[in-house]
Every structure is written in C-alpha cells, then in structure tokens.
Design an enzyme around this catalytic site. Structure first.
Site, PDB file in Angstrom:
ATOM      1  N   ASP A   1      -0.326  -4.893   6.167  1.00 30.59           N
ATOM      2  CA  ASP A   1      -1.437  -5.677   5.361  1.00 30.59           C
ATOM      3  C   ASP A   1      -1.235  -6.140   4.009  1.00 30.59           C
ATOM      4  OD1 ASP A   1      -2.179  -3.034   5.154  1.00 30.59           O
ATOM      5  OD2 ASP A   1      -3.965  -3.666   4.349  1.00 30.59           O
ATOM      6  N   GLU A   2      -1.600  -6.949   3.281  1.00 33.92           N
ATOM      7  CA  GLU A   2      -1.714  -7.086   2.064  1.00 33.92           C
ATOM      8  C   GLU A   2      -0.373  -6.866   0.874  1.00 33.92           C
ATOM      9  OE1 GLU A   2      -6.293  -6.691   1.081  1.00 33.92           O
ATOM     10  OE2 GLU A   2      -5.057  -4.958   1.021  1.00 33.92           O
ATOM     11  N   VAL A   3       0.766  -7.724   1.673  1.00 35.22           N
ATOM     12  CA  VAL A   3       2.111  -7.571   0.774  1.00 35.22           C
ATOM     13  C   VAL A   3       2.307  -8.784  -0.165  1.00 35.22           C
ATOM     14  CG1 VAL A   3       4.651  -7.528   1.296  1.00 35.22           C
ATOM     15  CG2 VAL A   3       2.947  -6.599   3.122  1.00 35.22           C
TER      16      VAL A   3
ATOM     17  N   ASP B   1      -1.995  -9.544   9.217  1.00 30.76           N
ATOM     18  CA  ASP B   1      -1.401 -10.380   7.986  1.00 30.76           C
ATOM     19  C   ASP B   1       0.037 -10.801   8.181  1.00 30.76           C
ATOM     20  OD1 ASP B   1      -3.413  -8.198   7.009  1.00 30.76           O
ATOM     21  OD2 ASP B   1      -3.118  -8.988   5.076  1.00 30.76           O
TER      22      ASP B   1
ATOM     23  N   HIS C   1       0.880  -1.091  -0.033  1.00 31.86           N
ATOM     24  CA  HIS C   1      -0.128  -0.002   0.088  1.00 31.86           C
ATOM     25  C   HIS C   1       0.752   1.186  -0.126  1.00 31.86           C
ATOM     26  CE1 HIS C   1      -3.896  -1.882   0.548  1.00 31.86           C
ATOM     27  NE2 HIS C   1      -3.256  -2.799   1.274  1.00 31.86           N
TER      28      HIS C   1
END
Length: 564
Positions: free
Chosen positions: A354-356, A406, A286
C-alpha cells in the site's frame, strides 16, 4: 436470518446472567430502544438457537466436570483448563437450587481421527464443518448435562465459549448464589471463514503479554485471525536469523524486539485459541526501518536534482521505497521470505504493497533509465514490475499472499491468486464501490475499510461498525460473488495506541464486527444488539479484559473492586 427461538421467557424475568449489564440513557427524556435479551444470551449470536424455559442448576465445584472423548488434544485440554470452575464463577459461593436437575458434566465430543485437527495449526477453510458445533443442555431426572459435538477441535473451542455464555444467576447481593442454564439446543457455524483483527507493533511496540491479552479477547469473540503488522517505516522489531541487522538497527531499542522464540510463542498461543497468525511485511513502501538494517535496498532520492540520498520535504525523504531496479533486491526478498515462511505456521503471508508514493522514484535517474530499458511509460509500470516479481518469489516458495488494495487501484496487473484487502473509504462511491470493482475483476476480498477502530469517535460508534454488512451493502453484486468475500478484519493502527490503551480501544467495539462476521445477516437489530453487547462487555470485564463501556451504566457490585 438466524433461527432463534426463545420460549416462555416471561417466566425468567427475575433472572440475571452470570454477568449482567445495566444501561441508562443519556437523558431521562430519551429512553433506550431495543429489547433486553433473555438470561443466558450469546455473543456472537448463534445461527440456530432454541432455548426453553426449563432450567437446570449449577452445583458446587466438586459436582462439576468436563469429559472429553479424546486424549492429548492440546487446544481442547487448554480450553477446559481455562474454563475451570473458578474462571466461570470466581470466589462466589455457588449452591444448587433444590428441585432442579443438577448440571454435573460437560461432554465434549470431536472426531477421533485426524480430521479433528488436534495436532494441526488452524488454517483458512471454507469447509462448513471447520468451526461448526452442536450444543445441547439436556435435563434428565435428578441430573443434567451439556453435550458439545464438533468435527474439529476448532469447532469444539467455539462451542465451549458459547456454553460459558449460557450461565446466569439471580442476585449478586445474596451470600449464596444459585446459577442456572436453560435447556437449550444450538447449531452454530461462522458466516465467514476469515474473521480477524489487525494489530500494529511497528508504530508502538506491544509486549508479548499484551498480544496474548488481545488473543484472549479475540477467543471470547470467536475471531480466528490475528493479522500482525509487525514492521513499518518506524521500526523493525522482527528478529531475523538470516539478517540480524534488520532488528539490531531497525528496532526502537534492543528490548523492543520479537525474538524467534517470542514469535513462536505468539503463534502457539494463538493456536490454542483456534486463531491463525498472518505476518505482514510491507514493501515496497513503508520500508524505512527495513532500510536502516539493509541500506542498499532503498531507492536513493534526488531531492536537489543532482545528489543521490537527498530529501525534498515534504515530497520525499532521502531514501524511500524498495529499489525495484536491482537484482539484489529480489535476492534479498527471496532470502527474507524463505525465513518468514519457515517461521509462520500459516499458508498466507501479507505483503502490504500500500501507499507507494512516486515522488522519490520520479526523482531518480536510475529509475528513469530502468523504465527506458524495459519500455515502461510510467511509474505504475515500475510498481507493476516489482509487484509481479515479489508475488512470484513468494509463490515459488510455496506461500499464498494477501495485499492491500492499492496496486489494484493503480492499475497494476496483480495475479488473481492474491487476496485483496479493502481499506479505503474515501474514493468515490466509498468502500462498496471499490469492493464491487475488485470483485468484478475476479479477486477474493477481505473488508476492513468501515472497521478502522483507531479512528476515535465520541458516542456509540460501535453502531456504525455493527450496521456494516460485507455482502448486503454491495447493491450491485452478482450471483456467485458472495463466495469471493472471505470475511473481514478490524484494523487498529498504532500511531496513538500502545500497551496502555490498545485493548480497551479494541473492545467491545471489535465485538460488534465479530457478530457481523460470525452471525447470519439481519440476525438482530442494532437496538436489540446493544443490550447483549453491553452484557458481553461486562463478561469481558469479569474475565479481566478492560473493555470500554458503550453507554452509561454498570455491570455489578463486583466491579467496584476493579477487574480481575
């Protein structure tokens, strides 16, 4: 369960609250369930509430005052000014009903020493007195008074809010209105110390005035944390003094920014309402907008297998994820977070994580060489490397941190000092299973997964939010794990909300969560809560907050002219 006694309510059947909601069923053949609340009901429900049938009357403005036992307590002074006579009653002509004691004074008493926290910013505390208060409506002979007592100013703020809910009237149609409060005793404190709303100002910029509107609504709901997801892939509106290019090149435009003065204003306005501001700066994913102002910090992707900075849509863009192989990355993070921790007044900062997504890292020869040099077998080890370095930097700077779940899911060895925010509701076993695993590992947690209000549903979606219990829904919890659950947050992601709809999208649905996080477990059935929530929604409208309806009906003839 909350101790709530309502005595001799049958004598009050003809009274209405200051703001009364009127609900109607979807169809006549399906009458509404639940019990309508007595006049002067409170949202969120107090822990202990004893209300009698004995009434006191509200008089004219000249007969009404607040009396504080401390001077120059800025949040308290702000609150009594906000809850002035006009705010409570508008332009209505209020006259006392003859024969009833006249409520003339609201006494607000807090500790006179430094423990009142008047000169502090609110912070995280598990201390039972931190936001607690006692409230009494007392009838004398000819007069009556309200007494609010609290150790801290934050408890006094919660008590003042509750007082305003106790006022009720008979009939809006009368030219001269009589207002009342029941003789009442309340002892109240929050169930959880962290009760928040996350707002996203990166997908759509929210003006400062809109953020203050959200703070106002939060104040009336007894929320105490605004989690400000201030930057993301799309834009970087935070103006950094040390790195001015971050907003100059990362914001949508030169107007859609939060200057140091604007951030300070939000933090100080939140303080007046007893609300903490936790800033989130999400990495290593992000980080697209971060890279526009600091290009060297992102990992060059090899979309064609040979050329750095080439995309492979939809697997990855040309540049993605903060580059964990460069020492300059960590030097930059140290400088940036030194500034962030100087800006914030809270001990916590949210680090995202998050969301790597791995495809870009997987395409990079530099990442592969980095893994070889460090003896890493997979990309989780790379994520682990970055996570540990970044958390240590923030810790060395004196900060505490919250992250999304995550890294835990990926098997990263995260410090137990991290508070883990649970946001996923799609893994096997749902959020409950994920949370239980995280608790079993020894982490403190915040619950958000069942409270994503940006998901639009038709119907009474507030019910599903209300029926979540952060503790009781964990069927396999062990003794002592309840203390690891710090509370929760409503999340409002910004892909489809902006200043035109963010407040009504949040409220009164967030109010259902507010009661779940403040009030005792099983303090009300959902059907009974519906009637109080509708009246509270009308109260928000009366106060100028455009809260959505929860069902058919209306609030009163005053809403025909629009909200304030």
């Amino acid at each position: 369960m909350a101790k709530v006694w309502i005595i001799a309510l049958f004598v009050l059947f003809n009274l209405e609250q200051v703001v009364k909601g009127y609900l109607f069923p979807i169809e006549p053949r399906g009458p509404l369930a639940g019990n309508q609340p007595p006049p002067g009901s409170v949202w969120p429900l107090p822990q202990e509430w004893h209300s009698k049938s004995e009434l006191v009357a509200i008089g004219k403005e000249c007969d009404f005052e607040y009396v504080l036992n401390v001077k120059n307590c800025e949040p308290l002074d702000w609150a009594v000014e906000k809850f002035n006579y006009k705010f409570l009653f508008g332009s209505q002509l209020v006259v006392p009903e003859p024969g009833l004691p006249l409520l003339t004074t609201v006494f607000v008493n807090i500790s006179k020493g430094p423990e009142n926290l008047c000169d502090k910013f609110p912070n995280f505390s598990k201390n039972s007195t931190y936001e607690s208060y006692d409230l009494r409506v007392v009838a004398h002979n000819q007069t009556a008074s309200v007494v609010i007592e609290a150790t801290t100013v934050w408890g006094a703020l919660r008590g003042l809010e509750t007082f305003t809910h106790l006022l009720h009237t008979k009939n809006y149609e009368e030219e001269e209105l009589h207002y009342y409060a029941n003789v009442t005793e309340i002892k109240d404190w929050p169930r959880f110390p962290h009760r928040g709303i996350m707002v996203d100002t990166a997908r759509h910029y929210l003006p400062v005035s809109t953020l203050i509107d959200i703070l106002d609504a939060m104040f009336h709901n007894k929320f105490n944390v605004i989690h400000w997801h201030i930057v993301d892939d799309q834009s970087f509106p935070f103006v950094s003094k040390r790195f001015p290019d971050l907003s100059a090149k990362g914001a949508y435009n030169n107007k859609a920014i939060y200057s140091p003065e604007a951030v300070h204003l939000i933090i100080t306005q939140a303080r007046l309402r007893g609300i903490r501001v936790i800033l989130e700066f999400d990495t290593p994913g992000h980080s697209g907008a971060l890279g526009r102002g600091q290009p060297a910090i992102l990992t060059p992707c090899y979309g064609d297998g040979e050329t750095p900075g080439t995309p492979n849509y939809p697997e990855h863009a040309a540049y993605e994820n903060v580059d964990p192989t460069k020492e300059t990355t960590y030097e930059f993070m140290r400088e940036l977070f030194t500034e962030i921790l100087e800006v914030t007044e809270d001990e916590y900062v949210h680090l995202g994580m998050d969301e790597v997504y791995y495809p870009c890292w997987n395409s990079s020869p530099a990442i592969k060489e980095f893994m070889k040099e460090n003896g890493y077998d997979n990309l989780t080890d790379v994520q682990d490397h970055y996570t540990k370095r970044h958390l240590q930097i923030v810790s060395d700077l004196g900060g505490k941190f919250i992250i999304w779940q995550d890294p835990i899911d990926a098997g990263v060895n995260v410090s137990l000092r991290a508070v883990i925010q649970m946001w996923k509701d799609y893994n096997e076993g749902g959020w409950e299973n994920d949370t239980q695993k995280t608790l079993d590992m020894g982490y403190q947690v915040l619950i958000s997964a069942p409270w994503y209000l940006n998901y639009i549903n038709y119907g009474q979606s507030w019910r599903s939010y209300y029926e979540v219990d952060p503790v009781l829904d964990l069927k396999h919890r062990t003794p002592g794990q309840e203390d690891q659950i710090l509370g929760g947050e409503v999340c409002m992601w910004g892909e489809y909300v902006d200043t035109t709809n963010v407040v009504p999208r949040l409220f009164p649905f967030a109010s259902a969560v507010a009661e779940r996080l403040w009030s005792a477990a099983n303090s009300s059935t959902t059907d009974d809560a519906m009637w109080r929530l509708d009246e509270f929604r009308c109260r928000l409208l009366w106060r100028g907050i455009p809260a959505q309806p929860i069902l058919n009906g209306y609030c009163g003839p005053w809403e025909v002219d629009g909200i304030k």
